[in-house]
Design a protein around this motif. Sequence first.
Motif, PDB file in Angstrom:
ATOM      1  N   SER A   1      24.865 -31.235 -51.727  1.00  0.00           N
ATOM      2  CA  SER A   1      25.050 -29.829 -51.407  1.00  0.00           C
ATOM      3  C   SER A   1      25.606 -29.684 -49.999  1.00  0.00           C
ATOM      4  O   SER A   1      25.105 -30.312 -49.058  1.00  0.00           O
ATOM      5  CB  SER A   1      23.702 -29.088 -51.523  1.00  0.00           C
ATOM      6  OG  SER A   1      23.794 -27.775 -51.020  1.00  0.00           O
ATOM      7  N   ILE A   2      26.642 -28.849 -49.854  1.00  0.00           N
ATOM      8  CA  ILE A   2      27.261 -28.604 -48.551  1.00  0.00           C
ATOM      9  C   ILE A   2      27.287 -27.100 -48.322  1.00  0.00           C
ATOM     10  O   ILE A   2      27.744 -26.333 -49.177  1.00  0.00           O
ATOM     11  CB  ILE A   2      28.681 -29.185 -48.488  1.00  0.00           C
ATOM     12  CG1 ILE A   2      28.638 -30.706 -48.717  1.00  0.00           C
ATOM     13  CG2 ILE A   2      29.356 -28.857 -47.157  1.00  0.00           C
ATOM     14  CD1 ILE A   2      29.979 -31.322 -49.017  1.00  0.00           C
ATOM     15  N   THR A   3      26.790 -26.656 -47.163  1.00  0.00           N
ATOM     16  CA  THR A   3      26.721 -25.243 -46.838  1.00  0.00           C
ATOM     17  C   THR A   3      27.467 -24.991 -45.539  1.00  0.00           C
ATOM     18  O   THR A   3      27.200 -25.646 -44.530  1.00  0.00           O
ATOM     19  CB  THR A   3      25.258 -24.784 -46.680  1.00  0.00           C
ATOM     20  OG1 THR A   3      24.546 -25.078 -47.884  1.00  0.00           O
ATOM     21  CG2 THR A   3      25.176 -23.301 -46.388  1.00  0.00           C
ATOM     22  N   LEU A   4      28.404 -24.045 -45.561  1.00  0.00           N
ATOM     23  CA  LEU A   4      29.194 -23.739 -44.373  1.00  0.00           C
ATOM     24  C   LEU A   4      28.646 -22.499 -43.681  1.00  0.00           C
ATOM     25  O   LEU A   4      28.493 -21.443 -44.301  1.00  0.00           O
ATOM     26  CB  LEU A   4      30.662 -23.533 -44.738  1.00  0.00           C
ATOM     27  CG  LEU A   4      31.601 -23.274 -43.561  1.00  0.00           C
ATOM     28  CD1 LEU A   4      31.587 -24.444 -42.581  1.00  0.00           C
ATOM     29  CD2 LEU A   4      33.019 -23.014 -44.044  1.00  0.00           C
TER      30      LEU A   4
ATOM     31  N   ASN B   1      20.580 -19.007 -44.486  1.00  0.00           N
ATOM     32  CA  ASN B   1      19.279 -19.277 -43.875  1.00  0.00           C
ATOM     33  C   ASN B   1      18.392 -20.134 -44.768  1.00  0.00           C
ATOM     34  O   ASN B   1      17.568 -20.909 -44.274  1.00  0.00           O
ATOM     35  CB  ASN B   1      18.568 -17.962 -43.546  1.00  0.00           C
ATOM     36  CG  ASN B   1      19.223 -17.234 -42.390  1.00  0.00           C
ATOM     37  OD1 ASN B   1      19.559 -17.843 -41.376  1.00  0.00           O
ATOM     38  ND2 ASN B   1      19.445 -15.936 -42.543  1.00  0.00           N
ATOM     39  N   THR B   2      18.556 -20.012 -46.076  1.00  0.00           N
ATOM     40  CA  THR B   2      17.738 -20.830 -46.974  1.00  0.00           C
ATOM     41  C   THR B   2      18.129 -22.299 -46.900  1.00  0.00           C
ATOM     42  O   THR B   2      17.346 -23.166 -47.276  1.00  0.00           O
ATOM     43  CB  THR B   2      17.881 -20.353 -48.432  1.00  0.00           C
ATOM     44  OG1 THR B   2      19.236 -20.509 -48.844  1.00  0.00           O
ATOM     45  CG2 THR B   2      17.476 -18.900 -48.572  1.00  0.00           C
TER      46      THR B   2
ATOM     47  N   PRO C   1      32.760 -19.547 -44.596  1.00  0.00           N
ATOM     48  CA  PRO C   1      31.394 -19.244 -44.138  1.00  0.00           C
ATOM     49  C   PRO C   1      30.576 -18.527 -45.208  1.00  0.00           C
ATOM     50  O   PRO C   1      31.094 -17.724 -45.988  1.00  0.00           O
ATOM     51  CB  PRO C   1      31.635 -18.341 -42.918  1.00  0.00           C
ATOM     52  CG  PRO C   1      32.953 -18.796 -42.384  1.00  0.00           C
ATOM     53  CD  PRO C   1      33.773 -19.117 -43.608  1.00  0.00           C
ATOM     54  N   ASN C   2      29.286 -18.856 -45.247  1.00  0.00           N
ATOM     55  CA  ASN C   2      28.326 -18.301 -46.200  1.00  0.00           C
ATOM     56  C   ASN C   2      28.585 -18.758 -47.633  1.00  0.00           C
ATOM     57  O   ASN C   2      28.153 -18.105 -48.588  1.00  0.00           O
ATOM     58  CB  ASN C   2      28.286 -16.772 -46.139  1.00  0.00           C
ATOM     59  CG  ASN C   2      27.929 -16.266 -44.763  1.00  0.00           C
ATOM     60  OD1 ASN C   2      26.971 -16.731 -44.157  1.00  0.00           O
ATOM     61  ND2 ASN C   2      28.717 -15.339 -44.242  1.00  0.00           N
TER      62      ASN C   2
END
Length: 197
Positions: free
Chosen positions: A99-102, A142-143, A122-123
């Motif tokens: 999982s990758i979150t920007l 934030n999660t 983003p997001n």
Amino acid sequence: HRSSSNNTTPEWHCISIPRGKDFVLVLSDGTKVWLNAESQLEYPTMFTETTRTVRLSGEAYFDVAPDAERPFIVQAGMIHTRVLGTEFNVRNYDNEELSITLVEGKVEIGNLKNKETILLHPNENLRVLDNGNFKKQTIDVNTHISWTKGLFYFDNVSLDKIIYELGRWYDVDIYIGDESLLKYKLHYYCSRTDNLH
């Protein structure tokens, strides 16, 4: 730790973070890396003239120092995340979807196996499914990055995933007698400095 006989070739180091710990590391280019529990990062003492590459197993949050001439690349198995200057989270634990979150900036994610690439804004979060396909969605970042701020933040997450994450941080194995409860989804928020009791 691997060293080279050629003085112009940087040495590679490997830092491993055990269960129940986290760590913040600053790389030679000024990039700041938060490493979560049970994670491992391989990185060179100095980056090359063309790229800045590190290898990750586990979870890390990167605040990448801008350098338009040298892309920053995170290798996580067959997935490469390529950035120029940005903040993002990579989660690459065994037995989980990568999982990758920007959070900020822009990244390009490539799958070496099927040569697919995708752009993340983003997001957005990208998951790599078991079949190698990408699944992108807009999320509450934030999660995904609350751990860097010393928090647990689960939103509509199944109990089995929550207790696995708690076990990793507190270095315990948690068992639920009634397995039918494991798929219940919960909203859970607390400090990682709190006692487990």
